[in-house]
Design a protein around this motif. Structure first.
Motif, PDB file in Angstrom:
ATOM      1  N   ARG A  98       0.837  -1.198   0.000  1.00  0.00           N
ATOM      2  CA  ARG A  98       0.000   0.000   0.000  1.00  0.00           C
ATOM      3  C   ARG A  98       0.874   1.251   0.000  1.00  0.00           C
ATOM      4  NH1 ARG A  98      -4.679  -2.098  -1.690  1.00  0.00           N
ATOM      5  NH2 ARG A  98      -5.380  -3.821  -0.345  1.00  0.00           N
ATOM      6  N   PRO A  99       0.473   2.294  -0.755  1.00  0.00           N
ATOM      7  CA  PRO A  99       1.289   3.518  -0.783  1.00  0.00           C
ATOM      8  C   PRO A  99       1.251   4.249   0.549  1.00  0.00           C
ATOM      9  CG  PRO A  99      -0.746   3.824  -2.023  1.00  0.00           C
ATOM     10  CD  PRO A  99      -0.692   2.373  -1.647  1.00  0.00           C
ATOM     11  N   ALA A 100       2.349   4.930   0.835  1.00  0.00           N
ATOM     12  CA  ALA A 100       2.428   5.733   2.055  1.00  0.00           C
ATOM     13  C   ALA A 100       1.870   7.126   1.836  1.00  0.00           C
ATOM     14  CB  ALA A 100       3.882   5.817   2.517  1.00  0.00           C
ATOM     15  N   GLY A 101       1.689   7.506   0.562  1.00  0.00           N
ATOM     16  CA  GLY A 101       1.185   8.825   0.239  1.00  0.00           C
ATOM     17  C   GLY A 101       1.479   9.146  -1.214  1.00  0.00           C
ATOM     18  N   CYS A 102       1.542  10.432  -1.548  1.00  0.00           N
ATOM     19  CA  CYS A 102       1.828  10.862  -2.918  1.00  0.00           C
ATOM     20  C   CYS A 102       2.940  11.902  -2.911  1.00  0.00           C
ATOM     21  CB  CYS A 102       0.585  11.462  -3.574  1.00  0.00           C
ATOM     22  SG  CYS A 102      -0.640  10.239  -4.102  1.00  0.00           S
ATOM     23  N   LEU A 103       3.753  11.866  -3.934  1.00  0.00           N
ATOM     24  CA  LEU A 103       4.773  12.881  -4.170  1.00  0.00           C
ATOM     25  C   LEU A 103       4.499  13.496  -5.531  1.00  0.00           C
ATOM     26  CD1 LEU A 103       8.097  11.152  -3.004  1.00  0.00           C
ATOM     27  CD2 LEU A 103       6.912  13.060  -1.893  1.00  0.00           C
ATOM     28  N   HIS A 104       4.091  14.759  -5.544  1.00  0.00           N
ATOM     29  CA  HIS A 104       3.782  15.466  -6.790  1.00  0.00           C
ATOM     30  C   HIS A 104       2.765  14.676  -7.619  1.00  0.00           C
ATOM     31  CE1 HIS A 104       7.163  17.980  -5.655  1.00  0.00           C
ATOM     32  NE2 HIS A 104       7.974  16.932  -5.694  1.00  0.00           N
ATOM     33  N   PHE A 123       5.714   4.734  -2.201  1.00  0.00           N
ATOM     34  CA  PHE A 123       5.763   3.570  -1.320  1.00  0.00           C
ATOM     35  C   PHE A 123       7.066   3.613  -0.526  1.00  0.00           C
ATOM     36  CE2 PHE A 123       3.054   2.532  -4.818  1.00  0.00           C
ATOM     37  CZ  PHE A 123       2.095   1.655  -4.339  1.00  0.00           C
ATOM     38  N   SER A 124       7.003   3.162   0.709  1.00  0.00           N
ATOM     39  CA  SER A 124       8.190   3.053   1.546  1.00  0.00           C
ATOM     40  C   SER A 124       8.341   1.601   1.965  1.00  0.00           C
ATOM     41  CB  SER A 124       8.057   3.948   2.782  1.00  0.00           C
ATOM     42  OG  SER A 124       9.202   3.839   3.610  1.00  0.00           O
ATOM     43  N   VAL A 125       9.492   0.996   1.617  1.00  0.00           N
ATOM     44  CA  VAL A 125       9.716  -0.426   1.874  1.00  0.00           C
ATOM     45  C   VAL A 125      11.033  -0.579   2.617  1.00  0.00           C
ATOM     46  CG1 VAL A 125       9.906  -2.725   0.861  1.00  0.00           C
ATOM     47  CG2 VAL A 125       8.486  -0.983  -0.264  1.00  0.00           C
ATOM     48  N   THR A 126      10.976  -1.249   3.761  1.00  0.00           N
ATOM     49  CA  THR A 126      12.165  -1.429   4.588  1.00  0.00           C
ATOM     50  C   THR A 126      12.548  -2.894   4.650  1.00  0.00           C
ATOM     51  OG1 THR A 126      11.536   0.465   5.951  1.00  0.00           O
ATOM     52  CG2 THR A 126      13.172  -1.054   6.872  1.00  0.00           C
ATOM     53  N   MET A 127      13.802  -3.172   4.366  1.00  0.00           N
ATOM     54  CA  MET A 127      14.324  -4.531   4.493  1.00  0.00           C
ATOM     55  C   MET A 127      14.691  -4.795   5.943  1.00  0.00           C
ATOM     56  SD  MET A 127      16.662  -4.441   1.077  1.00  0.00           S
ATOM     57  CE  MET A 127      16.430  -2.731   0.608  1.00  0.00           C
ATOM     58  N   HIS A 138       6.703   5.865  -7.116  1.00  0.00           N
ATOM     59  CA  HIS A 138       7.997   6.029  -6.477  1.00  0.00           C
ATOM     60  C   HIS A 138       8.101   4.996  -5.356  1.00  0.00           C
ATOM     61  CE1 HIS A 138       8.471   9.801  -8.575  1.00  0.00           C
ATOM     62  NE2 HIS A 138       7.491  10.389  -7.923  1.00  0.00           N
ATOM     63  N   VAL A 139       9.284   4.409  -5.183  1.00  0.00           N
ATOM     64  CA  VAL A 139       9.508   3.491  -4.075  1.00  0.00           C
ATOM     65  C   VAL A 139      10.797   3.889  -3.360  1.00  0.00           C
ATOM     66  CG1 VAL A 139       9.792   1.107  -3.325  1.00  0.00           C
ATOM     67  CG2 VAL A 139       8.365   1.596  -5.323  1.00  0.00           C
ATOM     68  N   LEU A 140      10.677   4.146  -2.061  1.00  0.00           N
ATOM     69  CA  LEU A 140      11.850   4.375  -1.238  1.00  0.00           C
ATOM     70  C   LEU A 140      12.244   3.049  -0.613  1.00  0.00           C
ATOM     71  CD1 LEU A 140      13.865   6.327   0.114  1.00  0.00           C
ATOM     72  CD2 LEU A 140      12.211   6.587   1.992  1.00  0.00           C
ATOM     73  N   TRP A 141      13.368   2.505  -1.067  1.00  0.00           N
ATOM     74  CA  TRP A 141      13.875   1.237  -0.545  1.00  0.00           C
ATOM     75  C   TRP A 141      14.853   1.534   0.580  1.00  0.00           C
ATOM     76  CZ3 TRP A 141      11.341  -2.834  -2.380  1.00  0.00           C
ATOM     77  CH2 TRP A 141      10.812  -2.796  -3.676  1.00  0.00           C
ATOM     78  N   LYS A 142      14.593   0.992   1.768  1.00  0.00           N
ATOM     79  CA  LYS A 142      15.428   1.278   2.943  1.00  0.00           C
ATOM     80  C   LYS A 142      16.032  -0.016   3.492  1.00  0.00           C
ATOM     81  CE  LYS A 142      12.048   3.466   5.081  1.00  0.00           C
ATOM     82  NZ  LYS A 142      11.320   4.270   6.100  1.00  0.00           N
ATOM     83  N   ASN A 143      17.283   0.085   3.915  1.00  0.00           N
ATOM     84  CA  ASN A 143      18.001  -1.061   4.466  1.00  0.00           C
ATOM     85  C   ASN A 143      18.068  -0.917   5.990  1.00  0.00           C
ATOM     86  OD1 ASN A 143      19.926  -2.937   5.347  1.00  0.00           O
ATOM     87  ND2 ASN A 143      21.164  -2.743   3.500  1.00  0.00           N
TER      88      ASN A 143
END
Length: 505
Positions: free
Chosen positions: A16-22, A27-31, A68-73
């Motif tokens: 599920r998306p975390a919100g919208c950018l422009h 989406f924010s995804v954390t490993m 957009h997807v923010l991939w976080k480690n």
């Protein structure tokens, strides 16, 4: 021996998306590292997952609707699987835990493709000022297709995916929606992987090959074959189904294992799609062969099977040995024991989607798959006799169409994957391997064989069989830049069977 069919098939959550950018969904995804029950009788297993889930949640996106997807480690500082520091990119000077996400089959700019050396890691004081995240943009300018996302970090891809870093990414479009295919709860992804376990539930991955004795410890191994099959992260699960048609989006997510799937009741699969989208027409397939990273979109009709149980089986011979029906010969069980929740009004249309043929070719390349020994006596699998660090040799021009003749002089099947582009398989043809090795000449020894009917759609991964020339055709684009092509046997990919290629403008 773990008991089969005691756990229900998990269905991955939808991302599920975390919100919208422009105006674009973000989406924010954390490993994360977590412990997950993979079988009723196993203690929780340490795994790595996207958002702490193995497999990761499923993306559902629409054609021409970018995200957009923010991939976080957020993984630990140390890996829990054996790292060979003699492998390029995994040296002792590098952080042990590095990740970069590749959307396999995605048509993305190179800045969002997941280049193997564009890895990132957590901010550890000891490790230095490394990035801990990346923001990628996926334009989704492509037809309905079943893609997957997975780790692609240089030198440790085999370990990161084995630890759990993989998930499905499904593109939908209006043409597919009009076809009246099975949908909703009757449309399910199946991620099939093999693993091995210790008695305490932990994942087992060999620390070195049996041969040669000169190999270091830990050492990369030639390939990995687990003795246990998981589907959607469960060992030999079962699925309760209604007597109706179901659509299954099947992914071979294993490190090296090739499968030949069949149904125990002898019913065929109705294949409607390949790696990169729908076929032109459905194909009845009695046995479905998938190498690592290949996908198949299939329909199974359970309408006449009420009260029966059906096993999804595998009978592919691995290194000359048949699959053991007690272990790797069994995938999962379907129990046709649910009453119809509603009428089955889905259909299997006679026409699915156009697969236009190429009309011209701008260039032809001949590229061999070969091996040589390293300083420890281990085999290195190579693409056209080049190491990863050699200068780039494939520099197609943006918008041009090329035919690649892949000449496999080895004794193994290699699933060859190209980033960014989709291609069509033209044919396969046997050649004299001995003459080729000695003289470099291709002496063809038989006629060209057209691809199987269920391979005649858009592909991004092709099985190159030993002793054959496999010809594929593709147009390079729509983006210029630096991408890669490689074998998708992960142990081969990590140890030099991967090359960069550059699309010039």
């Amino acid at each position: 021996m773990l008991k089969k069919f005691v756990d229900p098939l998990p269905i991955m959550k939808t991302m599920r998306p975390a919100g919208c950018l422009h105006g674009v969904p973000y989406f924010s995804v954390t490993m994360k590292q977590t412990f997950q029950k993979l079988h009723r009788d196993l203690p929780p297993t340490k795994v790595w997952g996207y958002n702490g889930q193995y497999p990761g949640p499923t993306f559902h996106v629409w054609k021409h609707h970018p995200i957009h997807v923010l991939w976080k480690n957020d993984l630990p500082e140390r890996h829990f699987l054996p790292i060979d520091t003699t492998v390029h990119g995994a040296e002792k000077s590098q952080p042990e835990v590095r990740t970069v996400v590749h959307l396999h089959g995605g048509v993305t700019p190179d800045t969002s493709d997941g280049y193997p050396e564009a890895w990132f890691t957590r901010h550890f004081k000891k490790a230095g000022p490394y990035f801990s995240h990346r923001m990628y943009t996926y334009p989704n300018h492509q037809d309905a297709s079943n893609l997957w996302y997975h780790d692609h970090a240089m030198g440790i891809t085999r370990l990161n995916i084995y630890a759990g870093l993989s998930g499905m990414y499904i593109v939908h479009d209006e043409n597919e929606a009009r076809l009246n295919l099975p949908c909703g709860p009757f449309d399910l992804p199946l991620i099939i992987q093999d693993r091995s376990f210790r008695a305490d539930g932990s994942l087992f991955y060999p620390s070195r090959p049996a041969q040669p004795q000169t190999a270091p410890t830990p050492s990369v191994i030639p390939d990995f074959y687990g003795d246990t099959i998981l589907v959607n992260g469960k060992v030999w699960p079962y699925l309760n189904v209604e007597p109706r048609k179901y659509r299954f989006r099947v992914l071979n997510g294993s490190n090296a294992r090739i499968y030949s799937f069949s149904l125990s009741n002898g019913a065929p699969f109705i294949q409607i799609g390949t790696d990169q989208g729908l076929l032109e027409t459905p194909v009845r397939v009695p046995a479905l062969v998938l190498a690592p990273a290949e996908r198949a979109d299939v329909i199974i009709d359970f309408s006449t099977c009420y009260g029966k149980t059906i096993i999804l089986e595998n009978d592919f011979e691995t290194k000359g040995e048949k699959a053991d029906p007690e272990t790797t010969g069994t995938i999962m069980q379907f129990r046709v024991n649910e009453k119809l929740s509603c009428g089955d009004h889905s259909s299997i249309p006679g026409w699915l989607a156009p697969v236009p043929k190429f009309t011209h070719v701008d260039r032809t390349r001949s590229l061999k798959l070969n091996m040589r020994k390293d300083s420890y006596g281990r085999n290195i699998h190579l693409l056209d006799d080049h190491l990863w660090s050699d200068p780039v040799t494939e520099v197609p021009k943006l918008g041009q169409t090329e035919v690649w003749s892949i000449v496999n002089e080895t004794e193994a099947i290699h699933p060859i994957h190209l980033h960014l582009v989709r291609f069509q398989i033209l044919d396969r043809q046997p050649f004299d391997v001995d003459v080729f090795k000695q003289e470099g000449k291709i002496i063809l020894t038989g006629p060209r064989a057209a691809p199987d009917l269920n391979e005649r759609g858009w592909k991004d991964t092709v099985r190159s069989r030993p002793g054959e020339v496999t010809r594929i055709m593709m147009r390079f684009g729509p983006y210029p830049g630096l991408f890669v092509w490689h074998c998708h046997i992960l142990e081969h990919e990590d140890y030099e069977m991967m090359r960069p290629y550059f699309i010039r403008t």
